[in-house]
Every structure is written in structure tokens, then in C-alpha cells.
Write an enzyme that holds these catalytic residues in place. Sequence first.
Site, PDB file in Angstrom:
ATOM      1  N   ASN A  43       0.843  -1.197   0.000  1.00 43.39           N
ATOM      2  CA  ASN A  43       0.000   0.000   0.000  1.00 43.39           C
ATOM      3  C   ASN A  43       0.877   1.245   0.000  1.00 43.39           C
ATOM      4  OD1 ASN A  43       0.576  -0.931   2.640  1.00 43.39           O
ATOM      5  ND2 ASN A  43      -1.166   0.137   3.536  1.00 43.39           N
ATOM      6  N   GLU A  45       0.426   5.298   0.570  1.00 42.75           N
ATOM      7  CA  GLU A  45      -0.494   6.333   1.050  1.00 42.75           C
ATOM      8  C   GLU A  45      -0.091   7.708   0.536  1.00 42.75           C
ATOM      9  OE1 GLU A  45      -0.685   5.654   5.295  1.00 42.75           O
ATOM     10  OE2 GLU A  45      -1.955   3.890   4.962  1.00 42.75           O
ATOM     11  N   CYS A  54      -4.108   0.596  -2.406  1.00 45.77           N
ATOM     12  CA  CYS A  54      -3.926  -0.601  -1.584  1.00 45.77           C
ATOM     13  C   CYS A  54      -2.850  -1.517  -2.170  1.00 45.77           C
ATOM     14  CB  CYS A  54      -5.231  -1.391  -1.506  1.00 45.77           C
ATOM     15  SG  CYS A  54      -6.569  -0.539  -0.671  1.00 45.77           S
ATOM     16  N   GLU A  56      -3.063  -4.664  -2.788  1.00 46.24           N
ATOM     17  CA  GLU A  56      -3.601  -5.577  -3.805  1.00 46.24           C
ATOM     18  C   GLU A  56      -3.569  -4.927  -5.181  1.00 46.24           C
ATOM     19  OE1 GLU A  56      -4.878  -4.737  -0.877  1.00 46.24           O
ATOM     20  OE2 GLU A  56      -6.418  -6.128  -0.201  1.00 46.24           O
ATOM     21  N   CYS A  87     -10.597  -4.215   0.362  1.00 47.46           N
ATOM     22  CA  CYS A  87     -11.642  -3.200   0.222  1.00 47.46           C
ATOM     23  C   CYS A  87     -12.472  -3.464  -1.042  1.00 47.46           C
ATOM     24  CB  CYS A  87     -11.021  -1.800   0.185  1.00 47.46           C
ATOM     25  SG  CYS A  87     -10.305  -1.350  -1.400  1.00 47.46           S
TER      26      CYS A  87
HETATM   27  N1  THU Z   1      -5.293  -1.369   2.747  1.00 52.28           N
HETATM   28  C1  THU Z   1      -4.735  -2.203   1.835  1.00 52.28           C
HETATM   29  O1  THU Z   1      -3.656  -1.940   1.301  1.00 52.28           O
HETATM   30  N2  THU Z   1      -5.399  -3.336   1.529  1.00 52.28           N
HETATM   31  C2  THU Z   1      -6.546  -3.761   2.130  1.00 52.28           C
HETATM   32  O2  THU Z   1      -7.044  -4.828   1.813  1.00 52.28           O
HETATM   33  C3  THU Z   1      -7.187  -2.910   3.140  1.00 52.28           C
HETATM   34  C4  THU Z   1      -6.576  -1.573   3.359  1.00 52.28           C
HETATM   35  C5  THU Z   1      -4.527  -0.175   3.146  1.00 52.28           C
HETATM   36  C6  THU Z   1      -5.014   1.151   2.661  1.00 52.28           C
HETATM   37  C7  THU Z   1      -4.396   2.076   3.695  1.00 52.28           C
HETATM   38  O3  THU Z   1      -3.063   2.367   3.309  1.00 52.28           O
HETATM   39  C8  THU Z   1      -4.356   1.259   4.953  1.00 52.28           C
HETATM   40  O4  THU Z   1      -4.483  -0.092   4.554  1.00 52.28           O
HETATM   41  C9  THU Z   1      -5.429   1.593   5.955  1.00 52.28           C
HETATM   42  O5  THU Z   1      -6.676   1.585   5.371  1.00 52.28           O
END
Ligand code: THU
Length: 130
Positions: A43, A45, A54, A56, A87
Site C-alpha cells: 500500500n 499512502e 492498496c 492488492e 476493500c
Molecule cells: N489497505 C490495503 O492496502 N489493503 C486492504 O485490503 C485494506 C486496506 C490499506 C489502505 C491504507 O493504506 C491502509 O491499509 C489503511 O486503510
Amino acid sequence: MTDTDALIAQAIAASEKAYVPYSHFPVGAAVRTKNGRIFTGCNIENASFGLTVCGERTAIFKAVSAGCTELTEIAVYGKTVKPVSPCGACRQVMAEFFQPSSKVTLIAQDGLTVEMTVEELLPYSFTDLI
Ligand code: THU
């Protein structure tokens, strides 16, 4: 080591690269392509939170941008107590590039693992405009 174990190991390693200064929640993902290649992602940000991508989707888009549009399996690791739940956006993107029966493995920090299919994650998915 099974093929899935190898994918899990790569997902965990990918989480080390997560850019998470806001949530401090690292996620790593690894996808296998139809011809056996593995792509990983984490992920990433942003100060404008909604621009976060994310783990994935990072892994899937790396595969697709390398010309691999047919994916067969994904492992997702989250540094958390319960296995991370992808998500809604990631589920829809998975539905685009995997088969409904493709294996999804979700892994928690202590190794707790759940397995399911892409179709179980997103039943009755939107597929095209017709
Ligand atoms: N996040 C993911 O990378 N994958 C998921 O399946 C759920 C959420 C990340 C997005 C963000 O950087 C952090 O987790 C918190 O939401």
C-alpha cells in the site's frame, strides 16, 4: 513449500516496502500470473488520503502493466490480528483480472490464514456494460 506458501512469503516481504506514514498499517500482496510469474505490491499512502492505493491493486497493476492480464492467485498480508479484508475497490479490480474461482489467501501477522475465491469476495460482480 507449496505455490501458495511461496506467494505468501512474497506478500509478507512486499509489506516491508509499504509507504504508510498515516495509517501505520502495512499491507503486502503477491499475485501469480497465468504463465507463472509473480508480481508484488504494497500500500502507498498520500497526504491527500483518498489517493492511497492498496497493496492488492499495486500488485495487480504491476502485473497488468507488464502485459500480464490473466491472473490466477493472490495472497494478501496485513500486519494485524485478523486476516486483512480487501476493500471494495480491490475486489472489483480482482474480478477484472482473475477467474471467479481464483484462490485468495488472506494472512494476519501471527500467520492466521483464511482462503476463499474471488467470487466469494465479490458475488454477482459487475463485469461489463452489456
Ligand atoms: N489497505 C490495503 O492496502 N489493503 C486492504 O485490503 C485494506 C486496506 C490499506 C489502505 C491504507 O493504506 C491502509 O491499509 C489503511 O486503510
